[in-house]
Design a protein around this motif. Structure first.
Motif, mmCIF file in Angstrom:
data_model
loop_
_atom_site.group_PDB
_atom_site.id
_atom_site.type_symbol
_atom_site.label_atom_id
_atom_site.label_comp_id
_atom_site.label_asym_id
_atom_site.label_seq_id
_atom_site.Cartn_x
_atom_site.Cartn_y
_atom_site.Cartn_z
ATOM 1 N N ALA D 242 0.773 -1.066 -0.107
ATOM 2 C CA ALA D 242 -0.094 -0.065 0.021
ATOM 3 C C ALA D 242 0.801 1.242 0.071
ATOM 4 C CB ALA D 242 -1.014 -0.002 1.306
ATOM 5 N N THR D 243 2.134 1.231 0.650
ATOM 6 C CA THR D 243 2.785 2.351 0.674
ATOM 7 C C THR D 243 4.117 2.482 -0.041
ATOM 8 O OG1 THR D 243 4.379 1.544 2.580
ATOM 9 C CG2 THR D 243 2.035 2.730 3.095
ATOM 10 N N GLY D 244 4.358 1.385 -0.519
ATOM 11 C CA GLY D 244 5.604 1.119 -1.481
ATOM 12 C C GLY D 244 6.914 1.430 -0.718
ATOM 13 N N MET D 245 6.821 1.346 0.763
ATOM 14 C CA MET D 245 7.779 1.733 1.842
ATOM 15 C C MET D 245 8.325 0.229 2.111
ATOM 16 S SD MET D 245 7.760 3.386 5.547
ATOM 17 C CE MET D 245 9.296 3.926 6.320
ATOM 18 N N GLU D 246 9.455 -0.193 1.772
ATOM 19 C CA GLU D 246 10.122 -1.656 2.176
ATOM 20 C C GLU D 246 9.654 -2.056 3.595
ATOM 21 O OE1 GLU D 246 13.965 -3.182 0.296
ATOM 22 O OE2 GLU D 246 14.181 -2.466 2.342
ATOM 23 N N THR D 247 9.181 -3.102 3.849
ATOM 24 C CA THR D 247 8.551 -3.296 5.155
ATOM 25 C C THR D 247 9.008 -4.804 5.435
ATOM 26 O OG1 THR D 247 6.680 -1.896 5.044
ATOM 27 C CG2 THR D 247 6.510 -3.546 6.645
ATOM 28 N N ARG D 248 9.342 -5.121 6.651
ATOM 29 C CA ARG D 248 9.755 -6.467 7.214
ATOM 30 C C ARG D 248 9.309 -6.843 8.525
ATOM 31 N NH1 ARG D 248 11.193 -6.258 2.821
ATOM 32 N NH2 ARG D 248 13.079 -6.666 1.751
ATOM 33 N N ALA D 249 8.792 -8.079 8.778
ATOM 34 C CA ALA D 249 8.409 -8.714 10.056
ATOM 35 C C ALA D 249 9.374 -9.353 10.772
ATOM 36 C CB ALA D 249 7.136 -9.431 9.877
ATOM 37 N N THR D 250 9.327 -9.125 12.017
ATOM 38 C CA THR D 250 10.273 -10.042 12.878
ATOM 39 C C THR D 250 9.599 -10.442 13.961
ATOM 40 O OG1 THR D 250 12.219 -8.490 12.424
ATOM 41 C CG2 THR D 250 12.302 -9.616 14.393
ATOM 42 N N ILE D 251 9.388 -11.611 14.279
ATOM 43 C CA ILE D 251 8.846 -12.304 15.694
ATOM 44 C C ILE D 251 10.020 -12.747 16.526
ATOM 45 C CG2 ILE D 251 7.433 -14.202 16.336
ATOM 46 C CD1 ILE D 251 6.206 -14.050 13.091
ATOM 47 N N LEU D 252 9.901 -12.007 17.783
ATOM 48 C CA LEU D 252 10.974 -12.219 18.624
ATOM 49 C C LEU D 252 11.312 -13.515 19.040
ATOM 50 C CD1 LEU D 252 11.311 -8.790 20.267
ATOM 51 C CD2 LEU D 252 12.514 -9.701 18.278
ATOM 52 N N GLY D 253 10.084 -14.091 19.453
ATOM 53 C CA GLY D 253 9.812 -15.484 19.934
ATOM 54 C C GLY D 253 10.593 -16.091 21.231
#
Lengths: 324, 324, 324, 324
Positions: D242-253
């Motif tokens: 939607a934003t074109g901003m590079e986005t990453r998920a991190t799951i600390l766990g």
């Protein structure tokens, strides 16, 4: 006669890595200390093409050696893979009177440096990547910090894994090179290390090994999975189903790329940054700085890109021997 | 034909260093994995002479790789410097059927190992000291952890030094070898590094440099003093008197010897421990394991003790160039 | 009707403490978010008197919450103790249209805030000191970070102390208030805690206790000495002489003042910073923010300065009971 | 007259949490120091039902206060939810002469303690969970360590997020209680915090906020997602689209559950452990120790289980105000 360098540009390219700021600082201060001006190029080759260029003083890099990330930022830049982009980049270097350019990054970044060298801009590469996957050098900026970050996280996973007598699958970065996984495997005393180099991913074997280890009295079981070798979540589920041992997956993710650099990353990056400027001042171009056989060295970029690197198999064997 | 090793002893001697447990663990598990029994000797040579000896299983070293100190403990032992003590030690080794002995420590400890080798006990040394002052190797167990511990402490000193625009004199360990001071000097971006190797301790010069640095706009000033070069408290007092800049001394002290080992210390110590056992199994004796020119190697102890090591002068020069 | 606040000033005063940047950030952003301008005053009251004043935007405090020290710096200022200095300070506030001033510091700093309030500048204090010696609040910015820094250093001292079976005397900060020493004493499982509040410093007793502890099988012995209670180096020497147990002193020093703030320091400092601005916007003056009985509260500065705080004796007793 | 306690049992139950060892140590040493015997019950209620019970001395808890996890281990135990299981557990307590039992865990564990109390075994609960979701207390063992662990990891994510000008979605633990997420949100200066308590998860709103933030000049964007509120990977993908901003998920766990406890966790757990024993010695039963309004207190377990806890909404509002 060697071209006299009056202005040096410096940029960071590709994935960021802790210690890049130490290298930038060393480039800036070594140049300034030798009467050479410095221009910082922001956001890698992309910033070069957009003329995102700033003058840098000794104070601009004060209080940066201990910081993670890169103060010059970084970005991907597909345009720099095209001849047109490369020629534009060389023209911009000339416009800003950048005689010499230090590129901190990985193999992809060095290809851009080679192109610029061919177009008359003297360039020196410094190896910066947490993956260690640059063949010409035994050290790359950021690896030491990343491996300590991952190791400390896995130490914590181990605490809870032991308390609950669980199996833990921990995924570390290194899709194409298993150095992080191998080092964590040894440093965390993992029972199993899954490397991209081994090509022997076998879930049946893993499950069988766990079963045998439990018989030998192991209280917990840690598997280090280099990103992409096995699917961590699926593997965890299968282990739990097959062995009855509670199993959890943890994907360490992007935290491995940040953090204040370790002493090694700061010291090696500082020396490499200073050496890069010295090479430029000697009129060298199309070289990449490395650390090999206990010494700081430099190679022709073409030569460096042709080298092959293999993960040390004997270390993998030692790791296996220590997980009894 | 090489003597067949049936039982290996392992001890830690001299000052403790983070990573010693990783080496012990590797010795124990590599030996057991090859069908060789292991006896742990507690409290160094002193414990050997007192028969403070325990059998070790693979589980005894579980959950130790991440711990500071040495689970086998260590102690000074003057008796081991006498011929009588050495003969007693050799006799006790025989009594406990210890065919091969791994000694983790520094040069002093290796002399004991040499004596035992001459008396028929096969011995292998592993370099363990935070001071890095063992000539035959580029790595000694504990240095990497110690330098990171010191560096992180100095990062904190720097925060408050900057807030108050103070000068800080920070004393690190390394009375006879300036590696810790040199590395911290570079890694912490110190303005001045005082090394035992430089023989140019000059308070007037230090004070003059501070005065000049302040004119160039430096907000704070950090001096790394290797223990014993200058008297940190006196130096701080003199600087404050001469420059008017508030100056404080911090002596990092014994915290530099402890802490959970870094990845490098765990990995290198593990490989060296495994290698020491392999050497014993090949029938080798009077050898010391080292890391040189990018490889794990081993040297005759006599040869190793004769080697000389010099702090890399070019790194000291680089450090000076970066503190502008 | 309450004075309408259009411009807020913020300064840090006295010794710096980790978390001060979180408080500054909260002051700046809460004010700006409510349409109030912010001026940062550098180097505490000294900077105020020297008109070392800068405008601050939301971006000026980006990427500061995790940093040790204070981005506004701090300094001692004797002039602010004089009526003349106070009047000059009030005049400068008026010159810069500073209607409300947030002072982050300790009791001494709050006296300056009270004086300015009496001279017509609305002031709010925020407790910032690693010593915890502010009576009106159970929390002061920096204590949590300092105690964790000291504790982690003492954990490392303990490693080497155990390996060598030594006694360690560790000196922590807190000349007038033993909170740091008490907390480290409990958190590090120290055998002895020397507090300024106890007034029972007795070297004979310490030596006797060590002797008895050794009989009970304690492998090492850690004494936490609050700066100024006992002379750490002398005490160590006397213990070694009297007991024969190798004894070393470590003075943790200025590292306790720096470092990236803990979560608690960041969160509490952020909430206190926001609350300080809210109080100013409500027209309040001569108040100090505190945390008491589980709530964020505020007190009249005069009232706050009159309060007395006692170290919790039952916690000291518990600590003694746990060192068996 | 109160029952005289001669033998105390101690167990850890439910998810492990850093600081549990400090509580165990305090229980063991306070009891022994008062002439009461201690039995350690391994693997929680499951171990009780299996008679996995060991005698404990003061030395058994030496060198444990700084360790993560629980030396007594823990496990789930469905049998303890049945009346039959509870009666068996009470019978085993009697067989082992356990007059008083300290249960370190969460609400589920306290229900078991209540059942045992009804069956004649005096029981005291100590709140231990990283989630903070125990209503009767402002502190639970492990929360402070977990929040610092998560915060430090997110600091690292932030470094690389800033270098690449990315958006990062970071998932922390706390499926039913958003304390960890709220604290990290404030401490890491996150732009957005997604809490289970807010019930307003709205991806459109998040995307719109990011777009607006970028216009205001934010270089990076961090979203803290409490486990289970949003799907981190999906959310990251949608934001990038939607934003074109590079986005990453991190799951600390699971790293959030381990690690050496912070000073707060060690100190509070030690005091709570000592208090639990004191309560048993006073003849109390069916009580849970808490920390409320700045004091260590205790409540009837029934009463405690009925209490409700709400996340402080004003802190969430403050966090929003600071992310401008």
């Amino acid at each position: 006669m060697a071209k006299q360098i009056r202005t040096i540009g410096v940029l960071t390219s590709g994935g960021d890595a802790p210690g890049m700021n130490a290298a930038i600082r060393a480039v800036v201060r070594t140049a300034l200390g030798n009467g050479v001006k410095v221009r910082g190029i922001r956001r890698g080759y992309s910033g070069l093409l957009n003329e995102d260029i700033i003058d840098m003083t000794a104070r601009d890099v004060s209080d940066t050696i201990q910081r993670g990330g890169t103060i010059l930022q970084t970005a991907r830049c597909l345009d720099m893979c095209t001849e047109e982009g490369q020629q534009k980049a060389a023209a911009i270097c000339k416009k800003y009177e950048i005689d010499g350019l230090v590129v901190i990054g990985g193999d992809g970044s060095f290809k851009g440096a080679r192109a610029l060298s061919n177009l008359g801009v003297n360039t020196i590469g410094i190896p910066g990547t947490i993956d260690m996957d640059i063949a010409c050098t035994e050290y790359t900026i950021g690896f030491d910090t990343a491996v300590n970050t991952a190791m400390e996280a896995i130490d914590k996973v181990r605490d809870t894994s032991t308390s609950h007598e669980r199996c833990s699958v921990v995924e570390v970065m290194g899709r194409d090179a298993g150095y992080l996984a191998l080092w964590c495997g040894i440093a965390n005393g993992a029972e199993k290390i899954l490397l991209p180099e081994e090509h022997d991913y076998n879930e049946e074997q893993i499950i069988q090994d766990i079963t045998e280890n439990r018989k030998r009295g192991k209280k917990h079981y840690i598997i280090i999975n280099a990103e992409g070798v096995g699917d961590s979540a699926n593997l965890a589920r299968k282990i739990e189903e097959a062995t009855g041992m509670e199993t959890r997956a943890t994907i360490l993710g992007y935290m491995q790329r940040g953090g204040s650099p370790t002493a090694k990353d700061r010291v090696y990056a500082s020396i490499m940054g200073a050496k890069a400027v010295q090479l430029l001042m000697e009129g060298k171009t199309n070289r990449v700085v490395g650390y090999k056989h206990g010494e700081y060295v430099d190679f022709d970029i073409d030569e460096a890109l042709d080298m092959q690197k293999a993960i040390p198999a004997y270390q993998y064997d030692i790791a296996k021997g220590l997980s009894i």
